[in-house]
Scaffold this active site. Structure first.
Site, short mmCIF file in Angstrom:
data_model
loop_
_atom_site.label_atom_id
_atom_site.label_comp_id
_atom_site.label_asym_id
_atom_site.label_seq_id
_atom_site.Cartn_x
_atom_site.Cartn_y
_atom_site.Cartn_z
N GLU A 116 10.57 -4.87 4.23
CA GLU A 116 10.56 -6.28 3.76
C GLU A 116 10.28 -6.39 2.24
OE1 GLU A 116 9.14 -5.07 6.39
OE2 GLU A 116 9.25 -6.41 8.10
N LYS A 150 0.86 -1.15 -0.06
CA LYS A 150 0.12 -0.04 -0.07
C LYS A 150 0.99 1.20 0.13
CE LYS A 150 -3.36 2.28 2.81
NZ LYS A 150 -4.16 2.38 3.95
N GLU A 177 -4.47 -6.29 15.19
CA GLU A 177 -3.89 -5.14 14.59
C GLU A 177 -5.14 -4.04 14.61
OE1 GLU A 177 -0.58 -4.70 11.50
OE2 GLU A 177 -2.22 -4.17 10.65
N LYS A 231 9.25 -0.85 13.57
CA LYS A 231 10.03 -0.63 12.52
C LYS A 231 11.04 0.45 12.42
CE LYS A 231 5.92 -1.13 9.71
NZ LYS A 231 4.91 -0.29 8.62
N GLY A 257 -4.72 -1.89 5.07
CA GLY A 257 -3.82 -3.00 4.71
C GLY A 257 -4.62 -4.49 4.92
N ARG A 258 -5.14 -4.48 5.95
CA ARG A 258 -5.68 -5.52 6.39
C ARG A 258 -6.98 -6.08 6.02
NH1 ARG A 258 -4.50 -2.18 10.56
NH2 ARG A 258 -6.22 -1.40 11.79
N HIS A 275 -4.57 -33.06 17.93
CA HIS A 275 -3.32 -33.83 18.25
C HIS A 275 -2.37 -32.86 18.52
CE1 HIS A 275 -5.58 -37.62 16.63
NE2 HIS A 275 -6.07 -36.55 15.80
#
Ligand code: F6P
Length: 534
Positions: free
Chosen positions: A201, A195, A339, A499, A253-254, A370
């Site tokens: 990253e 965005k 977030e 960040k 973003g999410r 399990h």
């Protein structure tokens, strides 16, 4: 002001779930069927009186007005001065949405059409890499620019008839290296999804992949596309405008998988299935806007969540899809919920007088059974569970396995609710030959407290439409919980500090700057890691 005290008192005195289920009207009254989705919250300790109190929270918090403000384009993300209109990305048939005096729908529809044209070209081979038809797509993004597409591509794999899709998110060199191993640079399309187009990253990985491609392809930029809301930065990176798909800053973003960030999903399953996904989301939007609260799926899911987190004080909740292809859904919901609702102050800046949102985690069943279910069944902490299950598999020949999956899913919620008392445990221990004190000791290990709450979401089959419904359901659930808690669900200042510090530490870790001024622990860690190869 919201006060959870009355709810806490009710929760402490609530009748056990098993006893509540003796009411023959409970199941129909404590479940909602909407457009093929069944939401069953009868296996919780909520009764009619506590539900009335919960519904009162919606009135006190003014959820209806906030919801209408969100859909109407008001800048409800107050700390960033932005509207919240990811819903507009799926509003394909419902008319104009005006933000700052401008209808945003024409540009959304234009971008969707451009994505569709590009996806069709890639899928048919009209758009080619230097070595021919595109066989592989690498989506480089992180957080919302990764989790949505990665989750949806995996969820919809029965519909996947386009190029293979790979996802690179982590700055860890192992992530990109593993993906590049399996791709032919001359037939790979790279999507840089960010965005902001500044995320370290993503931009670092994008440069790494461009260098990898440049070794075999004369014009690597021609095999790059970009998705961003900063079109200047995509141009600076050298990606031609015809392969840049933008979106407005009113999409967080999410919440962005519905728009261009979903390009890899569209490349995988085709535009028609992508539109079905949007239609599922839009159907949930309509329901959220129209249905009275007690029949409103997102509102009731939110109230069940608040009951568990703020009346019962359960700190976490588990998302347990009995659908292996929903393997990334818990991680997707983790970002969506944590977030959004992991905030320390209310909208006006005052410290929250209660906890913020719950911790969300999970894994698909039956694998989780399990692994960590032991603690859910017998541990001392109560973990409300959210089960998801389809009636039908995509593999008609293996429907029996689906039925076993269903049996397992239903068995878990039943076991959590019913538990197993000492009397039965004693009989089991005795049947194994234990007697006297040893029988008592052995029996106590076989006791399940029971009365552990869960909800179940059931549907016919995991289709693009159903996926859209479920994602939008959880988005609105998070919205409602956020409004009741009085927080801003749409900013994420909490990730900024890390960040900033990572940027500051980069020259220290690479040795261009000394550790002077760093704390003692960080200094020792840098020294150790530099001594070992950094
Ligand atoms: O981690 C914070 C965050 O801003 C997320 O909200 C977002 O999804 C992610 O980083 C990626 O951001 P971008 O799409 O700008 O690269």
């Amino acid at each position: 002001m919201i006060n959870f005290n009355a709810l806490k008192t009710r929760a402490a005195a609530a009748k056990p779930i098993v006893a509540q289920l003796e009411d023959s009207k409970r199941v129909p009254d404590f479940s909602i069927v909407q457009d093929g989705l069944l939401f069953d919250y009868s296996k919780t300790t909520i009764d009619r009186d506590s539900r009335d109190l919960l519904l009162g929270l919606l009135e006190t918090a003014g959820v209806a007005a906030k919801r209408d403000a969100m859909f109407g384009g008001t800048a409800i993300n107050e700390t960033e001065g932005r509207a919240v209109l990811h819903t507009a990305l799926r509003n394909l048939n419902a008319g104009p949405i005006v933000v700052d005096g401008e209808d945003i729908m024409p540009s959304i529809l234009e971008t969707l059409a451009a994505m569709e044209a590009f996806a069709a070209d890639v899928r048919t081979g009209a758009y080619q890499g230097q070595g021919g038809t595109i066989t592989d797509v690498i989506n480089i993004g992180i957080g919302g620019s990764d989790l949505g597409p990665v989750m949806a591509v995996r969820a919809l794999s029965p519909y996947h008839d386009g190029p293979r899709c790979h996802f690179v998110s982590n700055i860890d060199p192992g992530d990109v290296a593993e993906v590049l191993k399996n791709c032919d640079p001359t037939r790979t399309l790279v999507i840089v999804a960010s965005k902001t187009f500044t995320t370290i990253e993503t931009m670092t990985n994008a440069r790494t992949v461009r260098e990898w491609m440049a070794k075999s392809v004369s014009d690597p930029a021609a095999q790059f596309a970009a998705i961003s809301s900063d079109l200047d930065k995509t141009a600076e990176f050298g990606i031609a405008a015809e392969r840049v798909f933008g979106f407005g800053n009113y999409v967080g973003g999410r919440y962005s998988v519905w728009g261009p960030i979903g390009l890899s999903v569209m490349l995988a399953v085709g535009a028609a299935h992508f539109r079905d996904f949007l239609a599922g989301g839009a159907a949930m939007d309509q329901h959220f806007r129209d249905a009275p609260w007690q029949e409103n799926l997102p509102a009731m899911l939110a109230l069940v969540g608040l009951w568990h987190s703020h009346a019962c004080d359960y700190a976490t909740r588990a998302v347990l899809p009995y659908d292996n292809r929903l393997g990334r859904l818990p991680a997707y919901f983790q970002q969506l919920e944590m977030e959004s609702n992991g905030k320390g102050v209310s909208m006006d800046g005052a410290p929250l007088p209660f906890h913020s949102g719950a911790v969300v985690w999970g894994e698909p069943g039956t694998n989780g059974q399990h692994a960590f279910y032991q603690l859910i069944h017998q541990g001392t902490r109560v973990i409300p569970c959210e089960f998801m299950i389809a009636a039908r598999a995509h593999e008609p020949d293996l429907q029996y396995q689906q039925e076993l999956l269903i049996a397992n899913c239903l068995a878990q919620s039943k076991a959590l609710m019913e538990g197993r008392g000492m009397d039965v445990a004693r009989k089991i221990a005795a049947s194994k030959g234990f007697t006297g004190d040893e029988c008592e000791r052995q029996a106590s290990h076989r006791v399940f407290q029971g009365n552990r709450p869960s909800v179940t979401l059931a549907y016919e089959m995991m289709t693009p439409f159903v996926l859209g419904q479920i994602i939008a359901l959880y988005e609105h659930r998070v919205f409602v919980e956020g409004v009741v808690l009085g927080i801003n669900s749409f900013d994420q200042w909490g990730v900024e500090l890390g960040k900033e510090l990572a940027t500051g530490l980069e020259p220290v870790v690479t040795g261009r700057q000394s550790t002077d001024g760093q704390d003692a622990s960080t200094t020792a860690l840098v020294d150790f890691l530099r001594g070992k190869g950094a």
